[in-house]
Design an enzyme around this catalytic site. Structure first.
Site, short mmCIF file in Angstrom:
data_model
loop_
_atom_site.label_atom_id
_atom_site.label_comp_id
_atom_site.label_asym_id
_atom_site.label_seq_id
_atom_site.Cartn_x
_atom_site.Cartn_y
_atom_site.Cartn_z
N ASP A 23 0.83 -1.21 0.00
CA ASP A 23 0.00 0.00 0.00
C ASP A 23 0.86 1.26 0.00
OD1 ASP A 23 -2.27 1.53 0.11
OD2 ASP A 23 -2.53 1.35 2.28
N GLY A 26 0.08 5.38 -4.43
CA GLY A 26 -0.54 6.64 -4.85
C GLY A 26 0.05 7.82 -4.09
N ARG A 27 0.19 7.64 -2.76
CA ARG A 27 0.74 8.74 -1.95
C ARG A 27 2.21 8.99 -2.28
NH1 ARG A 27 -1.35 6.12 3.38
NH2 ARG A 27 -1.85 4.52 1.86
N TRP A 28 2.93 7.95 -2.61
CA TRP A 28 4.34 8.09 -2.99
C TRP A 28 4.43 8.98 -4.24
CZ3 TRP A 28 7.35 7.08 -7.25
CH2 TRP A 28 8.74 6.94 -7.04
N ARG A 36 -0.49 8.84 -10.45
CA ARG A 36 -0.55 7.64 -9.60
C ARG A 36 0.11 6.43 -10.27
NH1 ARG A 36 -3.89 7.45 -5.38
NH2 ARG A 36 -4.31 5.25 -5.71
N ASN A 71 -10.61 -2.89 -6.41
CA ASN A 71 -9.76 -1.97 -7.19
C ASN A 71 -10.32 -1.65 -8.58
OD1 ASN A 71 -6.57 -3.13 -5.82
ND2 ASN A 71 -7.86 -1.42 -5.18
N ARG A 197 -5.16 -1.74 8.70
CA ARG A 197 -6.35 -2.58 8.49
C ARG A 197 -6.04 -3.68 7.50
NH1 ARG A 197 -7.93 2.61 6.81
NH2 ARG A 197 -7.43 2.92 4.61
N LEU A 198 -6.96 -4.66 7.46
CA LEU A 198 -6.74 -5.86 6.65
C LEU A 198 -7.25 -5.71 5.23
CD1 LEU A 198 -5.51 -8.64 7.00
CD2 LEU A 198 -7.67 -9.45 7.95
C1 FPP Z 1 -2.16 0.17 -3.18
O1 FPP Z 1 -1.62 1.47 -3.19
C2 FPP Z 1 -1.60 -0.57 -4.26
C3 FPP Z 1 -2.32 -1.14 -5.25
C4 FPP Z 1 -3.78 -1.09 -5.35
C5 FPP Z 1 -1.65 -1.85 -6.32
C6 FPP Z 1 -0.51 -2.70 -5.89
C7 FPP Z 1 0.24 -3.01 -7.08
C8 FPP Z 1 1.57 -2.93 -7.21
C9 FPP Z 1 2.51 -2.64 -6.12
C10 FPP Z 1 2.16 -3.26 -8.49
C11 FPP Z 1 2.34 -4.73 -8.42
C12 FPP Z 1 2.86 -5.15 -9.64
C13 FPP Z 1 3.06 -6.43 -9.91
C14 FPP Z 1 3.83 -6.68 -11.09
C15 FPP Z 1 2.54 -7.55 -9.10
P1 FPP Z 1 -2.59 2.69 -3.40
O2 FPP Z 1 -2.67 2.97 -4.84
O3 FPP Z 1 -3.91 2.40 -2.76
O4 FPP Z 1 -1.84 3.81 -2.66
P2 FPP Z 1 -2.50 5.02 -1.86
O5 FPP Z 1 -3.28 4.41 -0.72
O6 FPP Z 1 -1.33 5.81 -1.40
O7 FPP Z 1 -3.37 5.77 -2.82
#
Ligand code: FPP
Length: 243
Positions: A23, A26-28, A36, A71, A197-198
């Site tokens: 997780d 997006g914030r990164w 994003r 998602n 959270r889970l």
């Molecule tokens: C949650 O961060 C991340 C995801 C919904 C996607 C996870 C996917 C990857 C790390 C890429 C994986 C790639 C492969 C090849 C398996 P968020 O977008 O919810 O972040 P945020 O909470 O900061 O908005």
């Protein structure tokens, strides 16, 4: 009951199965004024680093949450960017995985993905099926509730067809109908990004898992952070409901 002594470097009880909720992509990206999708790209790159490291240090099962059943509700552009990253990783896995002793499995309803991706998923599973090292479960279009709903349907089918009697419905029969059938439950679940959270991840399987949260965004989560989580895990006492 197994008592846990304080971990020394190189001498710590390793969890057999680790789950990671990747997780904070997006914030990164937001912190860097990037789209994003750039965060997901950095997250995918880090996923490769952490996967290799986990395999090197002897983790037997690693389950990563790559795409949840929820998602799909993200903007189309973001979903498409994630699908491209999955495709790139799977193509790379087919090319380069010969040297890696990692078995890749997919948990979740992959039937909803485009045909090309589904084919790649099948090919990667087949190509790595004979590997004897770490099992990498990629949770894609995965949700714990959807998984349990599916297990209930499968149970009902088996009872109807006489494969299973009603009396045989128990925890084992349920676990045998989850995507993770035959695998040990996760011992440790790690969630970076500061959220605690889970989020519908391994609901049944995480009943006795230890949780470690990090205030670090996933693309910044380093192998040393995984080591830190393993040290925290090693210092905990697991009682599994006992005294
Ligand atoms: C949650 O961060 C991340 C995801 C919904 C996607 C996870 C996917 C990857 C790390 C890429 C994986 C790639 C492969 C090849 C398996 P968020 O977008 O919810 O972040 P945020 O909470 O900061 O908005």
């Amino acid at each position: 009951m197994q008592t846990k002594k304080k971990a020394e470097p190189g001498d710590r009880p390793l969890p057999a199965h680790v789950g990671i909720i990747m997780d904070g992509n997006g914030r990164w990206a937001k912190k860097r004024f990037l789209p994003r999708s750039a965060g997901h790209k950095a997250g995918a790159s880090n996923f490769r680093t952490i996967t290799r490291y986990a395999s090197q240090i002897g983790i037997k099962y690693l389950t990563v949450y790559a795409f949840s059943t929820e998602n799909w509700s993200r903007p189309q552009e973001e979903v498409s960017a994630l699908l491209v990253l999955f495709r790139q990783y799977l193509e790379e896995a087919l090319r380069d995985f010969a040297e890696e002793n990692i078995r890749v499995r997919f948990i979740g309803d992959t039937s909803r993905f485009p045909q090309e991706l589904r084919q790649l998923i099948r090919r990667v599973e087949e190509a790595s099926a004979s590997k004897t090292g770490m099992v990498l479960n990629l949770a894609m279009n995965y949700g714990g509730r959807a998984e349990l709903t599916r297990a209930v349907r499968l149970l009902l089918q088996d009872v109807k067809s006489g494969v299973l009697s009603e009396e045989e419905i128990g925890e084992e029969a349920i676990a045998a109908r989850l995507y993770t059938a035959g695998q040990p439950d996760p011992d440790l679940i790690i969630r970076p990004s500061g959220e605690e959270r889970l989020s519908n991840f391994l609901l049944w399987q995480s009943a006795y898992a230890e949780f470690v949260y990090f205030d670090i965004l996933w693309p910044d989560f380093r192998p040393e952070d995984l080591d830190k989580a393993l040290d925290i895990y090693a210092s905990r006492q697991r009682r599994f409901g006992g005294a």
